[in-house]
Design a protein around this motif. Structure first.
Motif, PDB file in Angstrom:
ATOM      1  N   ASN A  70      11.885 -12.045 -31.304  1.00 26.57           N
ATOM      2  CA  ASN A  70      13.165 -12.716 -31.057  1.00 26.57           C
ATOM      3  C   ASN A  70      14.231 -12.377 -32.083  1.00 26.57           C
ATOM      4  OD1 ASN A  70      12.333 -14.224 -33.235  1.00 26.57           O
ATOM      5  ND2 ASN A  70      12.578 -16.203 -32.240  1.00 26.57           N
ATOM      6  N   ASP A  71      13.830 -11.892 -33.252  1.00 26.89           N
ATOM      7  CA  ASP A  71      14.814 -11.484 -34.253  1.00 26.89           C
ATOM      8  C   ASP A  71      15.075  -9.972 -34.231  1.00 26.89           C
ATOM      9  OD1 ASP A  71      12.485 -10.524 -35.372  1.00 26.89           O
ATOM     10  OD2 ASP A  71      12.692 -11.639 -37.248  1.00 26.89           O
ATOM     11  N   PHE A  72      14.517  -9.303 -33.222  1.00 31.73           N
ATOM     12  CA  PHE A  72      14.695  -7.865 -32.999  1.00 31.73           C
ATOM     13  C   PHE A  72      14.120  -7.003 -34.119  1.00 31.73           C
ATOM     14  CE2 PHE A  72      18.143  -9.957 -30.661  1.00 31.73           C
ATOM     15  CZ  PHE A  72      17.778  -9.588 -29.381  1.00 31.73           C
ATOM     16  N   SER A  73      13.285  -7.576 -34.972  1.00 36.55           N
ATOM     17  CA  SER A  73      12.655  -6.778 -36.012  1.00 36.55           C
ATOM     18  C   SER A  73      11.528  -5.956 -35.391  1.00 36.55           C
ATOM     19  CB  SER A  73      12.107  -7.670 -37.131  1.00 36.55           C
ATOM     20  OG  SER A  73      11.136  -8.538 -36.624  1.00 36.55           O
ATOM     21  N   PRO A  74      11.294  -4.760 -35.911  1.00 32.83           N
ATOM     22  CA  PRO A  74      10.238  -3.919 -35.334  1.00 32.83           C
ATOM     23  C   PRO A  74       8.851  -4.485 -35.652  1.00 32.83           C
ATOM     24  CG  PRO A  74      11.204  -2.864 -37.251  1.00 32.83           C
ATOM     25  CD  PRO A  74      12.004  -4.099 -37.001  1.00 32.83           C
ATOM     26  N   ILE A  75       7.932  -4.282 -34.736  1.00 31.93           N
ATOM     27  CA  ILE A  75       6.535  -4.647 -34.937  1.00 31.93           C
ATOM     28  C   ILE A  75       5.796  -3.320 -35.070  1.00 31.93           C
ATOM     29  CG2 ILE A  75       4.537  -5.866 -34.013  1.00 31.93           C
ATOM     30  CD1 ILE A  75       6.582  -7.387 -32.201  1.00 31.93           C
ATOM     31  N   LEU A 105      -4.696  -1.821 -25.743  1.00 39.20           N
ATOM     32  CA  LEU A 105      -3.713  -0.765 -25.928  1.00 39.20           C
ATOM     33  C   LEU A 105      -3.170  -0.852 -27.344  1.00 39.20           C
ATOM     34  CD1 LEU A 105      -1.760  -1.405 -22.594  1.00 39.20           C
ATOM     35  CD2 LEU A 105      -3.413   0.404 -23.006  1.00 39.20           C
ATOM     36  N   SER A 106      -2.786   0.285 -27.909  1.00 39.61           N
ATOM     37  CA  SER A 106      -2.244   0.324 -29.266  1.00 39.61           C
ATOM     38  C   SER A 106      -0.905   1.039 -29.263  1.00 39.61           C
ATOM     39  CB  SER A 106      -3.197   1.089 -30.195  1.00 39.61           C
ATOM     40  OG  SER A 106      -4.415   0.432 -30.271  1.00 39.61           O
ATOM     41  N   ASN A 107      -0.090   0.708 -30.264  1.00 40.71           N
ATOM     42  CA  ASN A 107       1.191   1.377 -30.422  1.00 40.71           C
ATOM     43  C   ASN A 107       1.574   1.350 -31.892  1.00 40.71           C
ATOM     44  OD1 ASN A 107       3.535   2.698 -29.760  1.00 40.71           O
ATOM     45  ND2 ASN A 107       4.301   1.133 -28.370  1.00 40.71           N
ATOM     46  N   GLU A 108       2.256   2.374 -32.327  1.00 43.44           N
ATOM     47  CA  GLU A 108       2.671   2.479 -33.727  1.00 43.44           C
ATOM     48  C   GLU A 108       3.937   1.683 -34.008  1.00 43.44           C
ATOM     49  OE1 GLU A 108       1.175   4.087 -36.407  1.00 43.44           O
ATOM     50  OE2 GLU A 108      -0.496   4.175 -35.001  1.00 43.44           O
ATOM     51  N   ASP A 109       4.784   1.506 -32.988  1.00 41.17           N
ATOM     52  CA  ASP A 109       6.097   0.910 -33.224  1.00 41.17           C
ATOM     53  C   ASP A 109       6.591   0.267 -31.939  1.00 41.17           C
ATOM     54  OD1 ASP A 109       8.728   0.346 -33.879  1.00 41.17           O
ATOM     55  OD2 ASP A 109       9.265   2.401 -34.390  1.00 41.17           O
ATOM     56  N   SER A 110       7.118  -0.952 -32.041  1.00 44.01           N
ATOM     57  CA  SER A 110       7.596  -1.648 -30.849  1.00 44.01           C
ATOM     58  C   SER A 110       8.848  -1.003 -30.249  1.00 44.01           C
ATOM     59  CB  SER A 110       7.867  -3.123 -31.158  1.00 44.01           C
ATOM     60  OG  SER A 110       8.852  -3.249 -32.160  1.00 44.01           O
ATOM     61  N   ALA A 111       9.477  -0.083 -30.976  1.00 42.84           N
ATOM     62  CA  ALA A 111      10.628   0.625 -30.420  1.00 42.84           C
ATOM     63  C   ALA A 111      10.196   1.641 -29.360  1.00 42.84           C
ATOM     64  CB  ALA A 111      11.407   1.325 -31.529  1.00 42.84           C
ATOM     65  N   LYS A 112       8.896   1.957 -29.334  1.00 46.03           N
ATOM     66  CA  LYS A 112       8.375   2.917 -28.351  1.00 46.03           C
ATOM     67  C   LYS A 112       7.682   2.147 -27.232  1.00 46.03           C
ATOM     68  CE  LYS A 112       7.384   6.168 -32.054  1.00 46.03           C
ATOM     69  NZ  LYS A 112       6.303   6.775 -32.823  1.00 46.03           N
ATOM     70  N   LEU A 113       7.934   2.562 -26.001  1.00 42.39           N
ATOM     71  CA  LEU A 113       7.270   1.898 -24.886  1.00 42.39           C
ATOM     72  C   LEU A 113       5.835   2.380 -24.755  1.00 42.39           C
ATOM     73  CD1 LEU A 113       6.924   3.584 -21.931  1.00 42.39           C
ATOM     74  CD2 LEU A 113       9.367   3.693 -22.245  1.00 42.39           C
ATOM     75  N   ILE A 114       5.017   1.570 -24.104  1.00 42.69           N
ATOM     76  CA  ILE A 114       3.627   1.940 -23.828  1.00 42.69           C
ATOM     77  C   ILE A 114       3.533   2.225 -22.338  1.00 42.69           C
ATOM     78  CG2 ILE A 114       1.227   1.168 -23.822  1.00 42.69           C
ATOM     79  CD1 ILE A 114       2.012  -0.821 -26.041  1.00 42.69           C
ATOM     80  N   THR A 115       2.951   3.357 -21.970  1.00 41.23           N
ATOM     81  CA  THR A 115       2.739   3.694 -20.566  1.00 41.23           C
ATOM     82  C   THR A 115       1.241   3.661 -20.296  1.00 41.23           C
ATOM     83  OG1 THR A 115       4.696   5.111 -20.581  1.00 41.23           O
ATOM     84  CG2 THR A 115       3.139   5.434 -18.787  1.00 41.23           C
ATOM     85  N   THR A 116       0.859   3.021 -19.191  1.00 40.86           N
ATOM     86  CA  THR A 116      -0.552   2.900 -18.830  1.00 40.86           C
ATOM     87  C   THR A 116      -0.674   2.876 -17.315  1.00 40.86           C
ATOM     88  OG1 THR A 116      -2.576   1.623 -19.222  1.00 40.86           O
ATOM     89  CG2 THR A 116      -0.543   0.364 -18.920  1.00 40.86           C
ATOM     90  N   GLU A 117      -1.943   2.838 -16.830  1.00 39.08           N
ATOM     91  CA  GLU A 117      -2.113   2.729 -15.385  1.00 39.08           C
ATOM     92  C   GLU A 117      -1.482   1.428 -14.904  1.00 39.08           C
ATOM     93  OE1 GLU A 117      -5.900   0.579 -16.801  1.00 39.08           O
ATOM     94  OE2 GLU A 117      -5.116   2.534 -17.324  1.00 39.08           O
TER      95      GLU A 117
END
Length: 176
Positions: free
Chosen positions: A131-136, A150-162
């Protein structure tokens, strides 16, 4: 399961509070070796029985976060699902292609985190926001009841999956 399997406090906690999110092999191992973990399980069960006296979810999440060594686990639940009208998109080398899009929004109880899922014909795209727009950074998602991780390095990147369906909740795990 391997005889040298290490069952952590987090595993015992999940065994009592969030059984559906515990890996099936660990669940089976704990069941088969119940007597070895009976004290820890009973301790958690006592806490859970107190939860039935309306122990807030935030307290459970804080306990789990402390058990999980500087990590935080946030549970997000679906809100209103919207289905967009069918739209026509032209794909290369075709004159018609029907494309359906639906979306699902999940929010935690305190509205601190939001997950947006866009479902297309063949895949899903997942966006994670605070909610504070800080990256996760360096986070994991556990999609339940499928137990899809699922894993991701940065919340600025979307995750694509089935393509995802029938989501009851998502657990967001990250280091604090």
């Amino acid at each position: 399961m391997n005889v040298n399997t290490k069952i952590t406090e987090e595993d015992i906690f999940k065994y009592v509070f969030y059984l559906e999110s515990l890996d099936a092999e660990k669940k089976s191992f704990i069941n088969d070796n119940y007597s070895k973990y009976v004290q820890e399980i009973e301790f958690c069960r006592e806490m859970k029985s107190e939860e039935e006296i309306e122990l807030p979810q935030i307290i459970i999440d804080k306990l789990l976060s402390r058990i999980c060594e500087n990590s935080k686990i946030i549970t997000l639940y679906p809100q209103i699902e919207k289905k967009n009208e069918q739209k026509m998109f032209l794909a290369a080398a075709s004159n018609t292609e029907e494309y359906q899009i639906s979306s699902l929004t999940l929010i935690d109880k305190n509205s601190d985190y939001l997950i947006k899922i866009l479902n297309y014909n063949q895949h899903s795209e997942i966006f994670v926001f605070s909610n504070d727009f800080s990256p996760i950074n360096k986070f994991n998602l556990t999609i339940l009841p499928q137990s899809l991780k699922l894993s991701n390095e940065d919340s600025a990147k979307l995750i694509t999956t089935e393509k995802l369906a029938n989501i009851e909740k998502i657990e967001l795990h990250y280091k604090v």
